[in-house]
Structures are given as structure tokens and as C-alpha cells.
Design an enzyme around this catalytic site. Structure first.
Site, short mmCIF file in Angstrom:
data_model
loop_
_atom_site.label_atom_id
_atom_site.label_comp_id
_atom_site.label_asym_id
_atom_site.label_seq_id
_atom_site.Cartn_x
_atom_site.Cartn_y
_atom_site.Cartn_z
N GLY A 44 -4.52 29.21 90.78
CA GLY A 44 -4.07 27.97 91.05
C GLY A 44 -4.34 27.69 92.43
O GLY A 44 -3.98 28.57 93.41
N GLN A 49 -3.43 23.72 100.64
CA GLN A 49 -3.40 25.00 100.91
C GLN A 49 -4.35 25.58 101.77
O GLN A 49 -4.64 26.55 102.26
CB GLN A 49 -3.14 25.87 99.65
CG GLN A 49 -1.94 25.79 98.81
CD GLN A 49 -1.84 26.74 97.73
OE1 GLN A 49 -2.20 26.24 96.82
NE2 GLN A 49 -1.28 27.90 97.91
N CYS A 97 2.65 32.52 95.08
CA CYS A 97 1.93 31.57 95.77
C CYS A 97 0.87 32.16 96.79
O CYS A 97 1.64 33.03 97.67
CB CYS A 97 2.74 30.52 95.99
SG CYS A 97 2.01 29.02 97.15
N LEU A 98 -0.36 31.74 96.84
CA LEU A 98 -1.37 32.28 97.83
C LEU A 98 -0.73 32.01 99.19
O LEU A 98 -1.03 32.70 100.12
CB LEU A 98 -2.81 31.64 97.62
CG LEU A 98 -3.34 32.18 96.13
CD1 LEU A 98 -4.79 31.43 95.98
CD2 LEU A 98 -3.45 33.68 96.27
N HIS A 139 3.35 24.18 89.18
CA HIS A 139 3.36 24.77 90.30
C HIS A 139 2.38 24.17 91.47
O HIS A 139 2.81 23.76 92.86
CB HIS A 139 3.02 26.06 90.25
CG HIS A 139 3.02 26.89 91.60
ND1 HIS A 139 4.00 27.99 92.09
CD2 HIS A 139 2.10 26.74 92.62
CE1 HIS A 139 3.61 28.47 93.24
NE2 HIS A 139 2.66 27.90 93.63
N GLU A 140 0.99 23.84 91.18
CA GLU A 140 0.17 23.18 91.86
C GLU A 140 0.43 21.72 92.08
O GLU A 140 0.32 21.25 93.23
CB GLU A 140 -1.27 23.18 91.30
CG GLU A 140 -1.63 24.69 91.07
CD GLU A 140 -1.55 25.50 92.45
OE1 GLU A 140 -1.68 24.92 93.43
OE2 GLU A 140 -1.26 26.89 91.99
N HIS A 143 2.72 21.16 95.09
CA HIS A 143 2.30 21.40 96.28
C HIS A 143 1.89 20.03 96.94
O HIS A 143 1.78 19.85 97.90
CB HIS A 143 0.74 22.30 96.23
CG HIS A 143 1.21 23.80 96.34
ND1 HIS A 143 1.53 24.27 97.51
CD2 HIS A 143 1.11 24.84 95.77
CE1 HIS A 143 1.67 25.79 97.57
NE2 HIS A 143 1.38 25.99 96.37
NI NI Z 1 1.28 27.95 95.42
#
Ligand code: NI
Length: 182
Positions: A44, A49, A97-98, A139-140, A143
């Protein structure tokens, strides 16, 4: 185009993202977000991000699921999503998370949700999601609200990741994808 990923510590990750004007042509951005997510082997990616403060995320939950699992994953873009309801048994699952490489933590979230969103052709949808797909969406979605999964940690667990978070915000981390540090 593959964007660099914004690292933990950048204020954009803590800001609420803005709605996108209905009908706006964001097809190039969506395509680039999928490329950026895939390049980083993510499941995701939310627009903040990649330093875009807008309400858009992409997911590909297929990467989390084995062929023999009953659940089928989805690869999809979500524009201006609104979680209408969350329900079902809350359960713990290890998230990463990236933007926060090398940190993983068990997070408790409800099992299911109902989401209103526009798809990439600006069709308005209302849909129920469950399982790992719901987990990635939650999760996304966070963000877009300026919430990171590590924000849910308390006490000892929070203290355990603190030095790692400081290292990431200083660029003291190595990833096989490009990142932008604060
Ligand atoms: Ni994340």
C-alpha cells in the site's frame, strides 16, 4: 515515474490530507503511485508518502496472500475515501510502513470496514472489506489523517522503537528504494 518515499519525521506525514476535486485527472499520479509502491515491494502507498497532501492511496493486497488462502487480494486506487463504519472482532497483526523501514509492530484493528470512495474512473462506490485487504486500507487511510501505525504504540513498545525512529528521521537506515529524509 518512481517517486522517492518520504521518511518518518517529515511533517507531511503528520498532516491531514486534502480532498481531491471530483473529476480531476489524476490518472498519471495513480499510475506513478502503483509504480512507486511496486518498486518498493509495498502492499500500500498513500499520497502523503510521496509528498502529495491529497486523499488518495493505492493498495495491492495480493502480495500479502498465498495462493492457497481463501481471501482474494485486490489491486486498486482509492480516491477521497471515507470509512463509514468499522466492525467485527478486533485482532492484532504485525504492520510495517515504507516510510518507517525496519520497524514492525503488532497493531489491533477491527476486522471489517465499510468504505465509501471513488475509484480511478471517479465512480462512487460503497463497499465492505475484510481480512488483510481491510487491514491495508485501514493503515493507508490513517496516512490521509496524518496517523502512522507507530502512533498507536504505548509504554514499553513505544520506547523500544523510539531510537529506531530517530535514526530513520536522520537518514540512518538503508533501503533498496529511494527515500527523502527530513
Ligand atoms: Ni504506511
Amino acid at each position: 515515474m518512481i517517486y522517492p518515499i518520504i521518511a518518518y519525521g517529515n511533517p507531511i506525514l503528520k498532516k491531514e490530507a486534502e480532498e481531491i476535486t471530483e473529476g480531476e485527472d489524476i490518472s498519471a499520479l495513480i499510475k506513478d503511485m502503483f509504480s512507486t509502491m511496486e518498486n518498493a515491494n509495498g502492499v500500500g502507498l498513500a499520497a502523503p508518502q510521496i509528498n502529495k497532501g491529497v486523499r488518495l492511496f493505492v493498495i495491492d493486497s495480493n502480495l500479502m496472500l498465498d495462493e492457497d488462502m481463501e481471501e482474494k487480494g485486490i489491486r486498486r486506487a482509492f480516491i477521497n475515501p471515507i470509512i463509514l463504519d468499522e466492525y467485527g472482532d478486533a485482532y492484532s497483526f504485525e504492520e510495517g510502513c515504507l516510510s518507517i523501514p525496519e520497524v514492525r509492530a503488532e497493531i489491533i484493528r477491527p476486522e471489517k470496514l465499510t468504505l465509501e470512495y471513488y475509484d480511478e474512473n471517479w465512480n462512487l462506490k460503497e463497499e465492505e472489506f475484510s481480512g488483510l485487504t481491510a487491514r491495508v486500507i485501514q493503515h493507508e487511510y490513517d496516512h490521509l489523517e496524518g496517523i502512522l501505525f507507530v502512533d498507536y504504540l504505548k509504554g514499553l513498545k513505544k520506547r523500544m522503537v523510539k531510537s529506531k525512529l530517530i535514526d530513520i528521521s536522520k537518514g540512518k537506515v538503508s533501503t533498496d528504494y529511494r527515500m527523502v529524509y527530513p
